[in-house]
Design a protein around this motif. Sequence first.
Motif, PDB file in Angstrom:
ATOM      1  N   VAL A 173       0.776  -1.247   0.112  1.00 48.91           N
ATOM      2  CA  VAL A 173       0.089   0.077   0.028  1.00 48.91           C
ATOM      3  C   VAL A 173       0.910   1.084  -0.127  1.00 48.91           C
ATOM      4  CG1 VAL A 173      -1.894   1.237   1.146  1.00 48.91           C
ATOM      5  CG2 VAL A 173      -1.836  -1.253   1.357  1.00 48.91           C
ATOM      6  N   ILE A 174       0.735   2.188  -0.925  1.00 52.38           N
ATOM      7  CA  ILE A 174       1.429   3.204  -0.749  1.00 52.38           C
ATOM      8  C   ILE A 174       0.824   4.526  -0.617  1.00 52.38           C
ATOM      9  CG2 ILE A 174       3.170   2.255  -2.587  1.00 52.38           C
ATOM     10  CD1 ILE A 174       1.912   3.802  -4.879  1.00 52.38           C
ATOM     11  N   ARG A 175      -0.300   4.792  -1.186  1.00 48.72           N
ATOM     12  CA  ARG A 175      -1.341   6.076  -0.638  1.00 48.72           C
ATOM     13  C   ARG A 175      -2.641   5.665  -0.772  1.00 48.72           C
ATOM     14  NH1 ARG A 175       2.300   8.758   1.596  1.00 48.72           N
ATOM     15  NH2 ARG A 175       3.772  10.149   0.497  1.00 48.72           N
ATOM     16  N   ALA A 176      -3.518   6.424  -0.079  1.00 46.06           N
ATOM     17  CA  ALA A 176      -4.920   6.141   0.039  1.00 46.06           C
ATOM     18  C   ALA A 176      -5.639   7.526  -0.161  1.00 46.06           C
ATOM     19  CB  ALA A 176      -5.243   5.460   1.177  1.00 46.06           C
ATOM     20  N   THR A 177      -6.800   7.418  -0.802  1.00 45.99           N
ATOM     21  CA  THR A 177      -7.681   8.606  -0.874  1.00 45.99           C
ATOM     22  C   THR A 177      -8.892   8.231   0.266  1.00 45.99           C
ATOM     23  OG1 THR A 177      -8.930   7.849  -2.679  1.00 45.99           O
ATOM     24  CG2 THR A 177      -6.863   9.329  -3.105  1.00 45.99           C
ATOM     25  N   ALA A 178      -9.877   9.172   0.215  1.00 46.93           N
ATOM     26  CA  ALA A 178     -11.091   8.840   1.006  1.00 46.93           C
ATOM     27  C   ALA A 178     -11.763   7.760   0.350  1.00 46.93           C
ATOM     28  CB  ALA A 178     -12.165   9.756   1.186  1.00 46.93           C
ATOM     29  N   ASN A 179     -11.540   7.377  -0.971  1.00 47.54           N
ATOM     30  CA  ASN A 179     -12.416   6.296  -1.549  1.00 47.54           C
ATOM     31  C   ASN A 179     -11.569   5.093  -2.241  1.00 47.54           C
ATOM     32  OD1 ASN A 179     -14.625   7.905  -1.757  1.00 47.54           O
ATOM     33  ND2 ASN A 179     -13.963   9.187  -3.469  1.00 47.54           N
ATOM     34  N   GLY A 180     -10.477   4.964  -2.042  1.00 51.81           N
ATOM     35  CA  GLY A 180      -9.627   3.853  -2.266  1.00 51.81           C
ATOM     36  C   GLY A 180      -8.216   3.959  -2.055  1.00 51.81           C
ATOM     37  N   ALA A 181      -7.396   2.901  -2.434  1.00 52.51           N
ATOM     38  CA  ALA A 181      -5.979   2.808  -1.879  1.00 52.51           C
ATOM     39  C   ALA A 181      -5.361   2.554  -3.207  1.00 52.51           C
ATOM     40  CB  ALA A 181      -5.742   1.820  -0.890  1.00 52.51           C
ATOM     41  N   PHE A 182      -4.084   3.255  -3.372  1.00 54.00           N
ATOM     42  CA  PHE A 182      -3.017   2.716  -4.482  1.00 54.00           C
ATOM     43  C   PHE A 182      -2.093   1.722  -4.249  1.00 54.00           C
ATOM     44  CE2 PHE A 182      -4.806   6.899  -5.448  1.00 54.00           C
ATOM     45  CZ  PHE A 182      -4.905   7.076  -6.845  1.00 54.00           C
ATOM     46  N   VAL A 183      -1.973   0.646  -4.731  1.00 53.03           N
ATOM     47  CA  VAL A 183      -1.243  -0.590  -4.372  1.00 53.03           C
ATOM     48  C   VAL A 183      -0.347  -0.808  -5.490  1.00 53.03           C
ATOM     49  CG1 VAL A 183      -1.266  -3.031  -3.528  1.00 53.03           C
ATOM     50  CG2 VAL A 183      -2.934  -1.173  -2.720  1.00 53.03           C
ATOM     51  N   VAL A 184       0.997  -1.189  -5.148  1.00 60.10           N
ATOM     52  CA  VAL A 184       1.790  -1.739  -5.992  1.00 60.10           C
ATOM     53  C   VAL A 184       1.763  -3.163  -6.015  1.00 60.10           C
ATOM     54  CG1 VAL A 184       4.357  -1.970  -6.645  1.00 60.10           C
ATOM     55  CG2 VAL A 184       3.563   0.065  -6.175  1.00 60.10           C
ATOM     56  N   ALA A 185       1.367  -4.110  -6.792  1.00 61.39           N
ATOM     57  CA  ALA A 185       1.199  -5.578  -6.641  1.00 61.39           C
ATOM     58  C   ALA A 185       1.431  -6.068  -7.999  1.00 61.39           C
ATOM     59  CB  ALA A 185      -0.281  -5.923  -6.640  1.00 61.39           C
ATOM     60  N   ASP A 186       1.888  -7.514  -7.994  1.00 62.25           N
ATOM     61  CA  ASP A 186       2.025  -8.313  -9.026  1.00 62.25           C
ATOM     62  C   ASP A 186       1.286  -9.577  -8.908  1.00 62.25           C
ATOM     63  OD1 ASP A 186       3.739 -10.051 -10.485  1.00 62.25           O
ATOM     64  OD2 ASP A 186       5.630  -9.263 -10.039  1.00 62.25           O
ATOM     65  N   ASP A 187       0.902  -9.702 -10.019  1.00 60.84           N
ATOM     66  CA  ASP A 187      -0.144 -10.747 -10.084  1.00 60.84           C
ATOM     67  C   ASP A 187       0.433 -12.159 -10.634  1.00 60.84           C
ATOM     68  OD1 ASP A 187       0.237 -10.413 -12.827  1.00 60.84           O
ATOM     69  OD2 ASP A 187      -1.904 -10.004 -13.317  1.00 60.84           O
ATOM     70  N   GLY A 188       1.646 -12.078 -10.724  1.00 59.42           N
ATOM     71  CA  GLY A 188       2.463 -13.249 -11.271  1.00 59.42           C
ATOM     72  C   GLY A 188       2.493 -13.453 -12.368  1.00 59.42           C
ATOM     73  N   VAL A 189       1.911 -12.611 -13.548  1.00 62.37           N
ATOM     74  CA  VAL A 189       1.729 -12.722 -14.850  1.00 62.37           C
ATOM     75  C   VAL A 189       2.556 -11.613 -15.578  1.00 62.37           C
ATOM     76  CG1 VAL A 189       0.205 -13.027 -16.778  1.00 62.37           C
ATOM     77  CG2 VAL A 189      -0.156 -14.116 -14.730  1.00 62.37           C
TER      78      VAL A 189
END
Length: 199
Positions: free
Chosen positions: A162-178
């Motif tokens: 999780v890198i940052r969030a607003t009132a409505n959601g979160a920005f995430v760095v993720a890797d789905d393995g693909v």
Amino acid sequence: MASDGTIAGTRTVFGFQDAELHALAALPDRIVFSLQYADRAELWASDGSTGGTQRLIEVNGFRSTPIAVAGGNAHLAVFGRLDAVGGYVVSDGTVAGTRQPPLPASFVAYDSGMAALGDTAVVFGCYSPGSGVELCAADAQGLDARDLPETSPGSIGLVPFVIRATANGAFVVADDGVRGKELWYLRRLTDALFAHGFQ
């Protein structure tokens, strides 16, 4: 230290040794901060006076997240051994109002960031042997903690952060393995969707 902006009004409030000031956040009438030692983290609160500075809780672990504030509560996750119990702390800035709410069954807290979604919820990292490191969310009081849909199915060790969030959601760095690492946005739905009674 605390200061009113003048030399005469600047003073030492609290001294600590062998610890790193890891995170700090403001509540309505005080600050909360975490001290990181080699094998534990401590959450403290201060109203700016020496007498009004106190340790709220000690949690075993060697890494802790930033502190997120939602609903007047500070939220902190401390990561230790993967078989450790607890690690998620919620506090209103007092000893009596500091607790470790339960996480979903088989999950422990993980150091994947911590962010508030407005004033109503927080999102943070959690780990289970079955799914590896994923994301969990809880309300502003730390209740109803639950794991979110997996960003990388299975326990292949790809860690969302999780890198940052607003009132409505979160920005995430993720890797789905693909596709490798990507910026994801987890949106908080404002309206509940009920399936009861529908086929």
